[in-house]
Design a protein around this motif. Structure first.
Motif, PDB file in Angstrom:
ATOM      1  N   ILE A 208      37.602  58.907 108.103  1.00 38.59           N
ATOM      2  CA  ILE A 208      36.249  59.029 108.648  1.00 38.59           C
ATOM      3  C   ILE A 208      36.236  58.894 110.165  1.00 38.59           C
ATOM      4  O   ILE A 208      35.519  59.610 110.854  1.00 38.59           O
ATOM      5  CB  ILE A 208      35.327  57.964 108.012  1.00 38.59           C
ATOM      6  CG1 ILE A 208      35.037  58.319 106.546  1.00 38.59           C
ATOM      7  CG2 ILE A 208      34.015  57.837 108.773  1.00 38.59           C
ATOM      8  CD1 ILE A 208      34.237  57.280 105.809  1.00 38.59           C
ATOM      9  N   MET A 209      37.014  57.972 110.689  1.00 38.49           N
ATOM     10  CA  MET A 209      37.049  57.757 112.127  1.00 38.49           C
ATOM     11  C   MET A 209      38.228  58.449 112.789  1.00 38.49           C
ATOM     12  O   MET A 209      38.112  59.009 113.873  1.00 38.49           O
ATOM     13  CB  MET A 209      37.070  56.259 112.423  1.00 38.49           C
ATOM     14  CG  MET A 209      35.812  55.537 111.971  1.00 38.49           C
ATOM     15  SD  MET A 209      35.888  53.743 112.187  1.00 38.49           S
ATOM     16  CE  MET A 209      35.955  53.609 113.975  1.00 38.49           C
ATOM     17  N   GLY A 210      39.396  58.424 112.135  1.00 36.95           N
ATOM     18  CA  GLY A 210      40.609  58.934 112.748  1.00 36.95           C
ATOM     19  C   GLY A 210      40.549  60.395 113.136  1.00 36.95           C
ATOM     20  O   GLY A 210      41.050  60.779 114.200  1.00 36.95           O
ATOM     21  N   ALA A 211      39.927  61.226 112.315  1.00 38.72           N
ATOM     22  CA  ALA A 211      39.864  62.658 112.626  1.00 38.72           C
ATOM     23  C   ALA A 211      39.107  62.903 113.919  1.00 38.72           C
ATOM     24  O   ALA A 211      39.528  63.716 114.762  1.00 38.72           O
ATOM     25  CB  ALA A 211      39.209  63.412 111.466  1.00 38.72           C
ATOM     26  N   SER A 212      37.991  62.199 114.105  1.00 39.37           N
ATOM     27  CA  SER A 212      37.225  62.358 115.348  1.00 39.37           C
ATOM     28  C   SER A 212      38.003  61.825 116.539  1.00 39.37           C
ATOM     29  O   SER A 212      38.035  62.444 117.615  1.00 39.37           O
ATOM     30  CB  SER A 212      35.887  61.612 115.236  1.00 39.37           C
ATOM     31  OG  SER A 212      35.055  62.193 114.259  1.00 39.37           O
TER      32      SER A 212
ATOM     33  N   GLY B  37      29.786  54.829 106.950  1.00 39.28           N
ATOM     34  CA  GLY B  37      30.316  54.954 108.294  1.00 39.28           C
ATOM     35  C   GLY B  37      31.490  53.992 108.401  1.00 39.28           C
ATOM     36  O   GLY B  37      32.410  54.176 109.175  1.00 39.28           O
ATOM     37  N   PHE B  38      31.416  52.957 107.575  1.00 38.66           N
ATOM     38  CA  PHE B  38      32.496  51.973 107.436  1.00 38.66           C
ATOM     39  C   PHE B  38      32.408  51.435 106.013  1.00 38.66           C
ATOM     40  O   PHE B  38      31.378  50.896 105.605  1.00 38.66           O
ATOM     41  CB  PHE B  38      32.335  50.852 108.469  1.00 38.66           C
ATOM     42  CG  PHE B  38      33.492  49.892 108.513  1.00 38.66           C
ATOM     43  CD1 PHE B  38      34.770  50.347 108.783  1.00 38.66           C
ATOM     44  CD2 PHE B  38      33.302  48.543 108.289  1.00 38.66           C
ATOM     45  CE1 PHE B  38      35.842  49.468 108.815  1.00 38.66           C
ATOM     46  CE2 PHE B  38      34.361  47.652 108.324  1.00 38.66           C
ATOM     47  CZ  PHE B  38      35.637  48.115 108.594  1.00 38.66           C
ATOM     48  N   TYR B  39      33.465  51.625 105.253  1.00 36.99           N
ATOM     49  CA  TYR B  39      33.442  51.290 103.825  1.00 36.99           C
ATOM     50  C   TYR B  39      33.318  49.781 103.576  1.00 36.99           C
ATOM     51  O   TYR B  39      33.891  48.966 104.296  1.00 36.99           O
ATOM     52  CB  TYR B  39      34.735  51.760 103.161  1.00 36.99           C
ATOM     53  CG  TYR B  39      34.847  53.250 102.948  1.00 36.99           C
ATOM     54  CD1 TYR B  39      34.074  53.897 101.987  1.00 36.99           C
ATOM     55  CD2 TYR B  39      35.756  54.003 103.689  1.00 36.99           C
ATOM     56  CE1 TYR B  39      34.199  55.258 101.771  1.00 36.99           C
ATOM     57  CE2 TYR B  39      35.887  55.368 103.483  1.00 36.99           C
ATOM     58  CZ  TYR B  39      35.104  55.988 102.527  1.00 36.99           C
ATOM     59  OH  TYR B  39      35.231  57.337 102.319  1.00 36.99           O
TER      60      TYR B  39
ATOM     61  N   GLY C 290      29.725  47.779  92.031  1.00 35.40           N
ATOM     62  CA  GLY C 290      29.823  49.224  92.229  1.00 35.40           C
ATOM     63  C   GLY C 290      29.647  49.699  93.652  1.00 35.40           C
ATOM     64  O   GLY C 290      29.636  50.909  93.906  1.00 35.40           O
ATOM     65  N   GLY C 291      29.542  48.775  94.616  1.00 35.48           N
ATOM     66  CA  GLY C 291      29.281  49.178  95.995  1.00 35.48           C
ATOM     67  C   GLY C 291      30.495  49.346  96.866  1.00 35.48           C
ATOM     68  O   GLY C 291      30.361  49.518  98.083  1.00 35.48           O
TER      69      GLY C 291
ATOM     70  N   HIS D 202      34.763  48.227 101.138  1.00 33.06           N
ATOM     71  CA  HIS D 202      36.080  47.656 100.810  1.00 33.06           C
ATOM     72  C   HIS D 202      36.911  47.403 102.060  1.00 33.06           C
ATOM     73  O   HIS D 202      37.719  46.469 102.095  1.00 33.06           O
ATOM     74  CB  HIS D 202      36.818  48.509  99.779  1.00 33.06           C
ATOM     75  CG  HIS D 202      37.217  49.883 100.218  1.00 33.06           C
ATOM     76  ND1 HIS D 202      38.404  50.142 100.859  1.00 33.06           N
ATOM     77  CD2 HIS D 202      36.591  51.084 100.088  1.00 33.06           C
ATOM     78  CE1 HIS D 202      38.503  51.440 101.104  1.00 33.06           C
ATOM     79  NE2 HIS D 202      37.422  52.035 100.652  1.00 33.06           N
ATOM     80  N   HIS D 203      36.707  48.194 103.119  1.00 34.27           N
ATOM     81  CA  HIS D 203      37.408  47.907 104.362  1.00 34.27           C
ATOM     82  C   HIS D 203      36.814  46.679 105.052  1.00 34.27           C
ATOM     83  O   HIS D 203      37.551  45.882 105.661  1.00 34.27           O
ATOM     84  CB  HIS D 203      37.348  49.109 105.300  1.00 34.27           C
ATOM     85  CG  HIS D 203      38.309  50.186 104.940  1.00 34.27           C
ATOM     86  ND1 HIS D 203      38.163  51.502 105.338  1.00 34.27           N
ATOM     87  CD2 HIS D 203      39.451  50.163 104.209  1.00 34.27           C
ATOM     88  CE1 HIS D 203      39.164  52.229 104.874  1.00 34.27           C
ATOM     89  NE2 HIS D 203      39.961  51.434 104.185  1.00 34.27           N
ATOM     90  N   PHE D 204      35.503  46.511 104.948  1.00 38.40           N
ATOM     91  CA  PHE D 204      34.882  45.331 105.547  1.00 38.40           C
ATOM     92  C   PHE D 204      35.336  44.059 104.831  1.00 38.40           C
ATOM     93  O   PHE D 204      35.571  43.026 105.461  1.00 38.40           O
ATOM     94  CB  PHE D 204      33.363  45.472 105.509  1.00 38.40           C
ATOM     95  CG  PHE D 204      32.627  44.475 106.359  1.00 38.40           C
ATOM     96  CD1 PHE D 204      33.104  44.099 107.607  1.00 38.40           C
ATOM     97  CD2 PHE D 204      31.435  43.918 105.920  1.00 38.40           C
ATOM     98  CE1 PHE D 204      32.418  43.180 108.398  1.00 38.40           C
ATOM     99  CE2 PHE D 204      30.739  43.007 106.700  1.00 38.40           C
ATOM    100  CZ  PHE D 204      31.236  42.630 107.944  1.00 38.40           C
ATOM    101  N   LEU D 205      35.470  44.145 103.513  1.00 35.77           N
ATOM    102  CA  LEU D 205      35.999  43.007 102.766  1.00 35.77           C
ATOM    103  C   LEU D 205      37.413  42.663 103.224  1.00 35.77           C
ATOM    104  O   LEU D 205      37.770  41.486 103.358  1.00 35.77           O
ATOM    105  CB  LEU D 205      35.987  43.307 101.269  1.00 35.77           C
ATOM    106  CG  LEU D 205      34.679  43.040 100.538  1.00 35.77           C
ATOM    107  CD1 LEU D 205      34.703  43.661  99.153  1.00 35.77           C
ATOM    108  CD2 LEU D 205      34.405  41.540 100.443  1.00 35.77           C
ATOM    109  N   LYS D 206      38.206  43.685 103.460  1.00 32.68           N
ATOM    110  CA  LYS D 206      39.559  43.460 103.987  1.00 32.68           C
ATOM    111  C   LYS D 206      39.495  42.724 105.309  1.00 32.68           C
ATOM    112  O   LYS D 206      40.214  41.743 105.529  1.00 32.68           O
ATOM    113  CB  LYS D 206      40.278  44.799 104.130  1.00 32.68           C
ATOM    114  CG  LYS D 206      41.642  44.731 104.811  1.00 32.68           C
ATOM    115  CD  LYS D 206      41.596  45.129 106.292  1.00 32.68           C
ATOM    116  CE  LYS D 206      41.200  46.580 106.478  1.00 32.68           C
ATOM    117  NZ  LYS D 206      41.235  46.980 107.908  1.00 32.68           N
TER     118      LYS D 206
END
Length: 303
Positions: free
Chosen positions: A21-25, A246-248, A287-288, A250-254
């Protein structure tokens, strides 16, 4: 370090691994700045637009590393960073570090652990190269608009060399200290966000139950002391029912997990972070996981 690569963008090969989502830009902005872009991604189709614009594709990480003067990584989890840099289990020659050219710079922009950043920097230095940890803040919008905040750990000389590449992707860019300092700064950022976004979700639920026009509430309080990205941007997405990532979650949990572990290691008690982490874990379990972080609002209004 030896064999310092040329500073002119067209003569500087920059590799980019991780085109999400971010890396391509982010990679696109580096390419637009005139650098010779080389790319690798687990899903090759995500590189199509960059390849059409002239980027060079590499089937393997070693091939990319051997071809580049600078390498940027933007992957998912610390385990991904470990594998990308140190290679698959039992195969260190498949990672970036075993294939870095002398004088090259590896730049990990993933949010990862400070200790891992220190290991990467030490290993790169042992090969006559350098490494920076440079996590970012700003989400998909910041990546698209090249307005990311970039917090960097490493040495001043390497930071100065890489600064033009950072400037292609972001606005607020700072060297925060030695290796690992960028990641520590990102943990500060995520700790602020953890409590703030929960407050935004609860406040907008309050507004709804009180019978207020939530959009009018956002317009009024967004210009005052409560204003900021979490309220003005993600609060608006909550009200509009836009929970696309915009930011998952599961990544925020990480990220919160890394921050909590670092806080524990340093003997800090951070109850607001702990509460937000529990709330997000519950939301993910319900489920989020693949929602954007603003999706927490759904659980708050549901009760």
């Amino acid at each position: 370090m030896t064999d310092t690569p040329p500073e002119a963008p067209a003569q500087t090969a920059v590799g980019f691994i991780g085109l999400g989502i971010m890396g391509a830009s982010m990679a696109g902005h580096i390419q637009a700045a005139g650098y010779a872009l080389h790319v690798h991604n687990r899903s090759p189709e995500k590189a199509r637009a960059l390849l059409d614009a002239g980027a060079t594709w590499h089937d393997s990480i070693p091939g990319l590393a051997r071809a580049c003067d600078m390498i940027v990584t933007m992957v998912g989890y610390p385990a991904d960073v470990e594998q990308v840099y140190f290679g698959a289990a039992g195969a260190p020659d498949t990672g970036i570090l075993a294939n870095l050219k002398p004088g090259a710079v590896a730049i990990d922009m993933t949010t990862s652990s400070p200790g891992l950043a220190e290991r990467i920097a030490a290993t790169a230095a042992g090969r006559g190269a350098a490494a920076l940890d440079a996590p970012v803040s700003g989400g998909d919008m910041g990546a698209r608009n090249a307005t990311l905040a970039i917090m960097v750990g490493g040495d001043q000389a390497t930071f100065d060399r890489v600064l033009p590449v950072f400037q292609a992707m972001g606005k607020a860019i700072a060297l925060m200290g030695p290796a690992g300092a960028g990641q520590h700064t990102k943990m500060v950022n995520q700790t602020v966000i953890a409590g703030t976004i929960q407050g935004v979700a609860e406040a907008l639920a309050y507004a709804q139950v009180a019978g207020l026009d939530q959009r009018q509430v956002l317009d009024v309080i967004g210009g005052g002391a409560a204003g900021g990205f979490q309220l003005n941007v993600l609060g608006k997405r909550m009200v509009e029912g836009d929970f696309a990532p915009g930011f998952y979650v599961h990544h925020f949990l990480k990220d919160m997990g890394i921050a909590a572990a670092e806080a524990e290691r340093m003997g800090l008690d951070l109850p607001a972070l702990a509460l937000a982490r529990r709330q997000y874990q519950r939301f993910a379990d319900e489920g989020g996981r693949e929602d954007g972080t603003q999706g927490l609002y759904k659980m708050v209004v549901k009760g």
